[in-house]
Structures are given as structure tokens and as C-alpha cells.
Design a protein around this motif. Structure first.
Motif, PDB file in Angstrom:
ATOM      1  N   LEU A 100       6.842  -8.037  -4.483  1.00  0.00           N
ATOM      2  CA  LEU A 100       5.964  -8.790  -5.364  1.00  0.00           C
ATOM      3  C   LEU A 100       4.658  -8.036  -5.600  1.00  0.00           C
ATOM      4  O   LEU A 100       4.214  -7.867  -6.740  1.00  0.00           O
ATOM      5  CB  LEU A 100       5.687 -10.174  -4.767  1.00  0.00           C
ATOM      6  CG  LEU A 100       4.779 -11.096  -5.565  1.00  0.00           C
ATOM      7  CD1 LEU A 100       5.392 -11.426  -6.922  1.00  0.00           C
ATOM      8  CD2 LEU A 100       4.530 -12.374  -4.774  1.00  0.00           C
ATOM      9  N   GLY A 101       4.058  -7.567  -4.521  1.00  0.00           N
ATOM     10  CA  GLY A 101       2.794  -6.831  -4.643  1.00  0.00           C
ATOM     11  C   GLY A 101       2.939  -5.539  -5.420  1.00  0.00           C
ATOM     12  O   GLY A 101       2.090  -5.212  -6.262  1.00  0.00           O
ATOM     13  N   ALA A 102       3.999  -4.794  -5.161  1.00  0.00           N
ATOM     14  CA  ALA A 102       4.212  -3.540  -5.877  1.00  0.00           C
ATOM     15  C   ALA A 102       4.454  -3.791  -7.366  1.00  0.00           C
ATOM     16  O   ALA A 102       3.947  -3.055  -8.218  1.00  0.00           O
ATOM     17  CB  ALA A 102       5.384  -2.774  -5.265  1.00  0.00           C
ATOM     18  N   CYS A 125       0.824  -1.218   0.000  1.00  0.00           N
ATOM     19  CA  CYS A 125       0.000   0.000   0.000  1.00  0.00           C
ATOM     20  C   CYS A 125       0.852   1.260   0.000  1.00  0.00           C
ATOM     21  O   CYS A 125       0.614   2.184  -0.783  1.00  0.00           O
ATOM     22  CB  CYS A 125      -0.946   0.011   1.202  1.00  0.00           C
ATOM     23  SG  CYS A 125      -2.216  -1.258   1.146  1.00  0.00           S
ATOM     24  N   TRP A 126       1.858   1.312   0.880  1.00  0.00           N
ATOM     25  CA  TRP A 126       2.637   2.547   0.926  1.00  0.00           C
ATOM     26  C   TRP A 126       3.559   2.679  -0.271  1.00  0.00           C
ATOM     27  O   TRP A 126       3.802   3.792  -0.752  1.00  0.00           O
ATOM     28  CB  TRP A 126       3.350   2.763   2.254  1.00  0.00           C
ATOM     29  CG  TRP A 126       4.515   1.903   2.616  1.00  0.00           C
ATOM     30  CD1 TRP A 126       4.521   0.869   3.495  1.00  0.00           C
ATOM     31  CD2 TRP A 126       5.871   2.029   2.161  1.00  0.00           C
ATOM     32  NE1 TRP A 126       5.783   0.336   3.589  1.00  0.00           N
ATOM     33  CE2 TRP A 126       6.631   1.035   2.796  1.00  0.00           C
ATOM     34  CE3 TRP A 126       6.512   2.891   1.279  1.00  0.00           C
ATOM     35  CZ2 TRP A 126       7.993   0.870   2.571  1.00  0.00           C
ATOM     36  CZ3 TRP A 126       7.871   2.738   1.051  1.00  0.00           C
ATOM     37  CH2 TRP A 126       8.595   1.730   1.691  1.00  0.00           C
ATOM     38  N   ALA A 127       4.040   1.561  -0.799  1.00  0.00           N
ATOM     39  CA  ALA A 127       4.899   1.641  -1.986  1.00  0.00           C
ATOM     40  C   ALA A 127       4.100   2.166  -3.178  1.00  0.00           C
ATOM     41  O   ALA A 127       4.555   3.062  -3.900  1.00  0.00           O
ATOM     42  CB  ALA A 127       5.495   0.272  -2.296  1.00  0.00           C
ATOM     43  N   ILE A 128       2.904   1.637  -3.377  1.00  0.00           N
ATOM     44  CA  ILE A 128       2.045   2.126  -4.461  1.00  0.00           C
ATOM     45  C   ILE A 128       1.583   3.550  -4.157  1.00  0.00           C
ATOM     46  O   ILE A 128       1.508   4.402  -5.043  1.00  0.00           O
ATOM     47  CB  ILE A 128       0.842   1.175  -4.670  1.00  0.00           C
ATOM     48  CG1 ILE A 128       1.321  -0.175  -5.181  1.00  0.00           C
ATOM     49  CG2 ILE A 128      -0.183   1.785  -5.619  1.00  0.00           C
ATOM     50  CD1 ILE A 128       2.031  -0.156  -6.523  1.00  0.00           C
ATOM     51  N   GLY A 129       1.308   3.818  -2.892  1.00  0.00           N
ATOM     52  CA  GLY A 129       0.892   5.159  -2.488  1.00  0.00           C
ATOM     53  C   GLY A 129       1.906   6.229  -2.852  1.00  0.00           C
ATOM     54  O   GLY A 129       1.538   7.370  -3.160  1.00  0.00           O
ATOM     55  N   ILE A 177       2.083  -3.377 -12.728  1.00  0.00           N
ATOM     56  CA  ILE A 177       1.627  -3.899 -14.021  1.00  0.00           C
ATOM     57  C   ILE A 177       0.154  -3.556 -14.244  1.00  0.00           C
ATOM     58  O   ILE A 177      -0.236  -3.080 -15.310  1.00  0.00           O
ATOM     59  CB  ILE A 177       1.858  -5.426 -14.087  1.00  0.00           C
ATOM     60  CG1 ILE A 177       3.359  -5.727 -14.175  1.00  0.00           C
ATOM     61  CG2 ILE A 177       1.098  -6.047 -15.253  1.00  0.00           C
ATOM     62  CD1 ILE A 177       3.718  -7.192 -13.956  1.00  0.00           C
ATOM     63  N   VAL A 178      -0.663  -3.777 -13.223  1.00  0.00           N
ATOM     64  CA  VAL A 178      -2.108  -3.580 -13.353  1.00  0.00           C
ATOM     65  C   VAL A 178      -2.487  -2.097 -13.385  1.00  0.00           C
ATOM     66  O   VAL A 178      -3.250  -1.657 -14.250  1.00  0.00           O
ATOM     67  CB  VAL A 178      -2.857  -4.293 -12.199  1.00  0.00           C
ATOM     68  CG1 VAL A 178      -4.336  -3.942 -12.190  1.00  0.00           C
ATOM     69  CG2 VAL A 178      -2.660  -5.794 -12.291  1.00  0.00           C
TER      70      VAL A 178
END
Length: 108
Positions: A68-70, A15-19, A75-76
């Protein structure tokens, strides 16, 4: 319980990496506040999980879940490149995370 906390901490790391992308260099207030909250909660839960797990295992799994999540959300959400090689290494990262879970020990 330590493993559950660690997985939640890893998801909050995603969440924070994407944030960070949405903060636009911490120039947008709401995304910046939410990102900092997710970061603090992620590190806090990691520290609690590390009470019952070896720190090397806990940290590696935490970082692995975040990476992995980031990468997958990149990609999405941001249309980052999808190549066979990239997917292969993301699968390897997943295998490493699962492997650490089953070989990492811990008391809880």
C-alpha cells in the motif's frame, strides 16, 4: 507491542521498496546502503513482532503495509498512474490490513 513493531516494520518495508528505485540497480552507494539497512531492520522487526502474532497475520499485514505504501508513494513520487480502479483496490488492501489487525489475534 507486537502490533507497533509490525507497523514500524511495514513502514520500513515501504522505505526499502521505494529505495530500490533510487539505487538504480544498486549502482549508487548511499541509496543502496540505506535501502539494505531499511530492509534488514524491516525483516528484523517483523521477526520480533511474529513472536507475539500468528505468522500468517504478521506477514500479510507487513506485506500489505509495504504494498500500500509503495503504491501510494509511487503515485506521489514517480507519477505512476492514478485510476479509479487502482484507488479502489488500494482501499480494499487497506481494509484487508485493518481487518487482519482486528481478527488476527496475538498475545501482545
Amino acid at each position: 507491542m507486537s502490533w507497533i513493531l509490525l507497523v514500524v516494520a511495514g513502514l520500513l518495508e515501504v522505505c526499502w521498496a521505494i529505495g530500490l528505485k533510487y539505487t538504480e540497480g544498486f549502482t549508487r552507494l548511499v541509496p543502496s546502503v540505506l535501502t539494505v539497512i531499511a530492509l534488514a531492520a524491516s525483516v528484523g522487526l517483523l521477526s520480533i513482532a511474529a513472536r507475539g502474532l500468528p505468522i500468517g497475520t504478521a506477514y500479510a499485514v507487513w506485506v500489505g503495509i509495504g504494498a500500500l505504501g509503495a503504491a501510494l508513494l509511487g503515485i506521489v513520487l514517480f507519477h505512476e498512474p492514478v485510476t479509479a480502479a487502482r484507488l479502489f483496490f488500494l482501499v480494499l488492501l487497506f481494509v484487508a490490513i485493518v481487518g487482519l489487525k482486528f481478527t488476527g489475534g496475538g498475545t501482545h
